[in-house]
Design a protein around this motif. Structure first.
Motif, PDB file in Angstrom:
ATOM      1  N   GLU A   1      38.726  49.134  39.237  1.00 22.28           N
ATOM      2  CA  GLU A   1      37.552  49.159  40.185  1.00 22.28           C
ATOM      3  C   GLU A   1      38.364  49.374  41.553  1.00 22.28           C
ATOM      4  OE1 GLU A   1      35.120  45.594  40.981  1.00 22.28           O
ATOM      5  OE2 GLU A   1      34.664  45.360  38.705  1.00 22.28           O
ATOM      6  N   VAL A   2      37.822  50.254  42.256  1.00 17.88           N
ATOM      7  CA  VAL A   2      38.329  50.770  43.718  1.00 17.88           C
ATOM      8  C   VAL A   2      37.517  50.150  44.737  1.00 17.88           C
ATOM      9  CG1 VAL A   2      39.261  52.842  44.851  1.00 17.88           C
ATOM     10  CG2 VAL A   2      39.161  52.732  42.382  1.00 17.88           C
ATOM     11  N   PRO A   3      37.924  49.048  45.487  1.00 21.44           N
ATOM     12  CA  PRO A   3      37.159  48.751  46.771  1.00 21.44           C
ATOM     13  C   PRO A   3      37.179  49.794  47.710  1.00 21.44           C
ATOM     14  CG  PRO A   3      38.835  47.118  45.934  1.00 21.44           C
ATOM     15  CD  PRO A   3      39.061  48.511  45.262  1.00 21.44           C
ATOM     16  N   HIS A   4      36.093  49.809  48.588  1.00 20.27           N
ATOM     17  CA  HIS A   4      35.801  50.568  49.893  1.00 20.27           C
ATOM     18  C   HIS A   4      37.299  50.665  50.633  1.00 20.27           C
ATOM     19  CE1 HIS A   4      34.101  52.811  52.954  1.00 20.27           C
ATOM     20  NE2 HIS A   4      34.718  52.121  53.987  1.00 20.27           N
ATOM     21  N   GLY A   5      37.911  51.708  51.027  1.00 16.08           N
ATOM     22  CA  GLY A   5      38.896  51.725  51.666  1.00 16.08           C
ATOM     23  C   GLY A   5      40.210  51.625  51.059  1.00 16.08           C
ATOM     24  N   ILE A   6      40.315  51.654  49.812  1.00 14.47           N
ATOM     25  CA  ILE A   6      41.423  51.613  48.735  1.00 14.47           C
ATOM     26  C   ILE A   6      41.510  52.981  48.480  1.00 14.47           C
ATOM     27  CG2 ILE A   6      42.649  50.712  46.766  1.00 14.47           C
ATOM     28  CD1 ILE A   6      42.697  48.819  49.133  1.00 14.47           C
ATOM     29  N   TYR A   7      42.771  53.709  47.903  1.00 17.62           N
ATOM     30  CA  TYR A   7      42.787  54.780  47.718  1.00 17.62           C
ATOM     31  C   TYR A   7      42.272  54.981  46.156  1.00 17.62           C
ATOM     32  CZ  TYR A   7      45.250  59.381  46.382  1.00 17.62           C
ATOM     33  OH  TYR A   7      45.186  60.680  45.800  1.00 17.62           O
ATOM     34  N   LYS A   8      41.613  55.916  45.574  1.00 23.52           N
ATOM     35  CA  LYS A   8      41.029  56.041  44.603  1.00 23.52           C
ATOM     36  C   LYS A   8      42.102  57.021  43.628  1.00 23.52           C
ATOM     37  CE  LYS A   8      37.158  58.376  41.888  1.00 23.52           C
ATOM     38  NZ  LYS A   8      35.988  59.037  42.170  1.00 23.52           N
TER      39      LYS A   8
ATOM     40  N   ASP B   1      51.663  46.600  49.035  1.00 23.21           N
ATOM     41  CA  ASP B   1      50.815  47.561  49.968  1.00 23.21           C
ATOM     42  C   ASP B   1      50.600  46.913  51.227  1.00 23.21           C
ATOM     43  OD1 ASP B   1      48.717  49.950  48.881  1.00 23.21           O
ATOM     44  OD2 ASP B   1      48.653  49.097  50.732  1.00 23.21           O
ATOM     45  N   ILE B   2      50.786  47.676  52.284  1.00 18.99           N
ATOM     46  CA  ILE B   2      50.437  47.212  53.552  1.00 18.99           C
ATOM     47  C   ILE B   2      48.930  46.651  54.005  1.00 18.99           C
ATOM     48  CG2 ILE B   2      49.820  49.691  54.558  1.00 18.99           C
ATOM     49  CD1 ILE B   2      51.654  49.010  57.014  1.00 18.99           C
ATOM     50  N   ASN B   3      48.123  47.037  52.872  1.00 17.61           N
ATOM     51  CA  ASN B   3      46.702  46.793  53.185  1.00 17.61           C
ATOM     52  C   ASN B   3      46.570  45.713  52.276  1.00 17.61           C
ATOM     53  OD1 ASN B   3      44.096  46.746  53.074  1.00 17.61           O
ATOM     54  ND2 ASN B   3      43.564  48.598  52.926  1.00 17.61           N
ATOM     55  N   PRO B   4      46.066  44.275  52.898  1.00 23.51           N
ATOM     56  CA  PRO B   4      45.642  43.078  52.157  1.00 23.51           C
ATOM     57  C   PRO B   4      44.754  43.361  51.156  1.00 23.51           C
ATOM     58  CG  PRO B   4      45.145  42.658  54.359  1.00 23.51           C
ATOM     59  CD  PRO B   4      45.658  44.314  54.351  1.00 23.51           C
ATOM     60  N   ALA B   5      43.837  44.412  51.255  1.00 26.84           N
ATOM     61  CA  ALA B   5      42.791  44.442  50.232  1.00 26.84           C
ATOM     62  C   ALA B   5      43.255  44.911  49.114  1.00 26.84           C
ATOM     63  CB  ALA B   5      41.823  45.428  50.968  1.00 26.84           C
ATOM     64  N   SER B   6      44.511  45.599  48.845  1.00 25.25           N
ATOM     65  CA  SER B   6      45.044  45.805  47.869  1.00 25.25           C
ATOM     66  C   SER B   6      45.360  44.672  46.842  1.00 25.25           C
ATOM     67  CB  SER B   6      46.288  46.605  47.891  1.00 25.25           C
ATOM     68  OG  SER B   6      45.797  47.978  48.399  1.00 25.25           O
ATOM     69  N   GLY B   7      45.632  43.614  47.474  1.00 23.93           N
ATOM     70  CA  GLY B   7      46.049  42.429  46.750  1.00 23.93           C
ATOM     71  C   GLY B   7      44.992  41.779  45.853  1.00 23.93           C
ATOM     72  N   ILE B   8      43.650  42.022  46.421  1.00 23.20           N
ATOM     73  CA  ILE B   8      42.363  41.765  45.625  1.00 23.20           C
ATOM     74  C   ILE B   8      42.180  42.808  44.610  1.00 23.20           C
ATOM     75  CG2 ILE B   8      40.018  41.355  45.969  1.00 23.20           C
ATOM     76  CD1 ILE B   8      40.352  40.613  48.729  1.00 23.20           C
ATOM     77  N   ALA B   9      42.417  43.844  44.918  1.00 16.06           N
ATOM     78  CA  ALA B   9      42.071  45.044  43.972  1.00 16.06           C
ATOM     79  C   ALA B   9      42.927  44.760  42.589  1.00 16.06           C
ATOM     80  CB  ALA B   9      42.080  46.336  44.471  1.00 16.06           C
ATOM     81  N   LEU B  10      44.261  44.586  42.690  1.00 18.44           N
ATOM     82  CA  LEU B  10      45.203  44.320  41.899  1.00 18.44           C
ATOM     83  C   LEU B  10      45.057  43.089  40.953  1.00 18.44           C
ATOM     84  CD1 LEU B  10      47.995  44.980  40.165  1.00 18.44           C
ATOM     85  CD2 LEU B  10      49.136  44.011  42.162  1.00 18.44           C
ATOM     86  N   ARG B  11      44.651  42.123  41.733  1.00 16.14           N
ATOM     87  CA  ARG B  11      44.052  40.888  40.911  1.00 16.14           C
ATOM     88  C   ARG B  11      42.954  41.337  40.060  1.00 16.14           C
ATOM     89  NH1 ARG B  11      44.263  37.607  44.968  1.00 16.14           N
ATOM     90  NH2 ARG B  11      41.996  37.636  45.367  1.00 16.14           N
ATOM     91  N   VAL B  12      41.903  41.585  40.503  1.00 14.41           N
ATOM     92  CA  VAL B  12      40.780  42.223  39.920  1.00 14.41           C
ATOM     93  C   VAL B  12      41.098  43.050  38.642  1.00 14.41           C
ATOM     94  CG1 VAL B  12      38.305  43.313  39.940  1.00 14.41           C
ATOM     95  CG2 VAL B  12      39.018  41.733  41.857  1.00 14.41           C
ATOM     96  N   ASN B  13      41.974  44.030  38.967  1.00 11.52           N
ATOM     97  CA  ASN B  13      42.031  44.939  37.807  1.00 11.52           C
ATOM     98  C   ASN B  13      42.999  44.590  36.883  1.00 11.52           C
ATOM     99  OD1 ASN B  13      40.070  47.211  38.713  1.00 11.52           O
ATOM    100  ND2 ASN B  13      41.659  47.690  40.329  1.00 11.52           N
ATOM    101  N   SER B  14      44.164  43.456  37.256  1.00  8.02           N
ATOM    102  CA  SER B  14      44.757  42.931  36.053  1.00  8.02           C
ATOM    103  C   SER B  14      44.023  42.143  35.047  1.00  8.02           C
ATOM    104  CB  SER B  14      45.786  42.158  36.890  1.00  8.02           C
ATOM    105  OG  SER B  14      46.614  42.808  37.642  1.00  8.02           O
ATOM    106  N   THR B  15      42.965  41.269  35.831  1.00  5.80           N
ATOM    107  CA  THR B  15      42.298  40.676  35.047  1.00  5.80           C
ATOM    108  C   THR B  15      41.254  41.382  33.991  1.00  5.80           C
ATOM    109  OG1 THR B  15      42.176  38.769  36.590  1.00  5.80           O
ATOM    110  CG2 THR B  15      40.311  38.729  34.990  1.00  5.80           C
ATOM    111  N   ARG B  16      40.645  42.351  34.733  1.00  6.20           N
ATOM    112  CA  ARG B  16      39.903  43.382  33.897  1.00  6.20           C
ATOM    113  C   ARG B  16      40.606  43.857  32.719  1.00  6.20           C
ATOM    114  NH1 ARG B  16      34.858  44.510  34.637  1.00  6.20           N
ATOM    115  NH2 ARG B  16      33.843  43.886  36.384  1.00  6.20           N
ATOM    116  N   ASN B  17      41.765  44.079  32.838  1.00  8.79           N
ATOM    117  CA  ASN B  17      42.708  44.912  31.581  1.00  8.79           C
ATOM    118  C   ASN B  17      43.578  43.776  31.030  1.00  8.79           C
ATOM    119  OD1 ASN B  17      41.977  47.895  31.947  1.00  8.79           O
ATOM    120  ND2 ASN B  17      42.068  47.137  34.171  1.00  8.79           N
TER     121      ASN B  17
END
Length: 198
Positions: A13-20, A67-83
């Motif tokens: 999952e790629v949140p808005h503002g995070i590099y796809k 990552d310098i962008n704190p939103a990446s922390g949420i993305a990493l957590r979500v994608n770790s759980t999903r996988n």
């Protein structure tokens, strides 16, 4: 709204503002398939966490996503759980500024486009003027302090960033770099360096 992609059998999952994840991410993942070192891994500029999740699935433990962008922390957590991986951690900082210790593997798909950086707005792709090297150079200056003896680092950049400039800076910092993969896109050539301590 999040966008979802499947890459290397991972659901990301790629949140808005995070590099796809794109061609550059795929090239790095292809290279990482044959990596033989194991141990602690660092995914610099983790973004969506796709590379960190891949490394965790490959057996690296722990895998630190930075990552310098704190939103990446949420993305990493979500994608770790999903996988179904539970050995990833996130550090919100600028490159190595809050990182301690050494790693067996360090991977960086940096922002490399020659554009002026302006906060989080374009931090995922803008590498600074004039050559897109400002983040790459800063990373290389700190790399030798965090790479374990026998460890490997993998850096992606474009030909426009200057292959010789990277090799020269690595030499200056007591590192050896070899171009081990490349991919031709419409307007540029992507390069992957394998880097080791001398």
């Amino acid at each position: 709204m999040n966008e979802a992609i499947v890459i290397k059998k991972m659901y990301i999952e790629v949140p808005h503002g995070i590099y796809k994840p794109a061609e550059d991410t795929l090239l790095l993942l292809d290279v990482l398939e044959s990596v033989e070192v194991r141990g602690k891994a660092l995914d610099m500029g983790t973004g969506s966490g796709a590379i960190a999740v891949y490394l965790a699935k490959k057996g690296f433990d722990p895998v630190i996503g930075v990552d310098i962008n704190p939103a990446s922390g949420i993305a990493l957590r979500v994608n770790s759980t999903r996988n179904n991986v539970d050995n990833t951690l996130f550090v919100n900082c600028d490159l190595f500024s809050a990182i301690r210790g050494k790693f067996n593997l360090i991977v960086f798909n940096p922002p490399y486009l020659p554009e002026k950086r302006s906060g989080f707005e374009n931090a995922a792709w803008a590498g600074g003027l004039p050559f897109g090297r400002s983040v790459i150079d800063k990373f290389l200056l700190g790399l030798n302090n965090h790479l374990s003896p026998g460890g490997e680092a993998y850096l992606l950049q474009t030909e426009r960033n200057g292959i010789e400039k990277t090799l020269h800076l690595l030499e200056r910092k007591g590192l050896r770099g070899d171009v081990i993969a490349e991919s031709k896109l419409m307007f540029e050539r992507l390069i992957v360096f394998k880097i080791r301590l001398k």
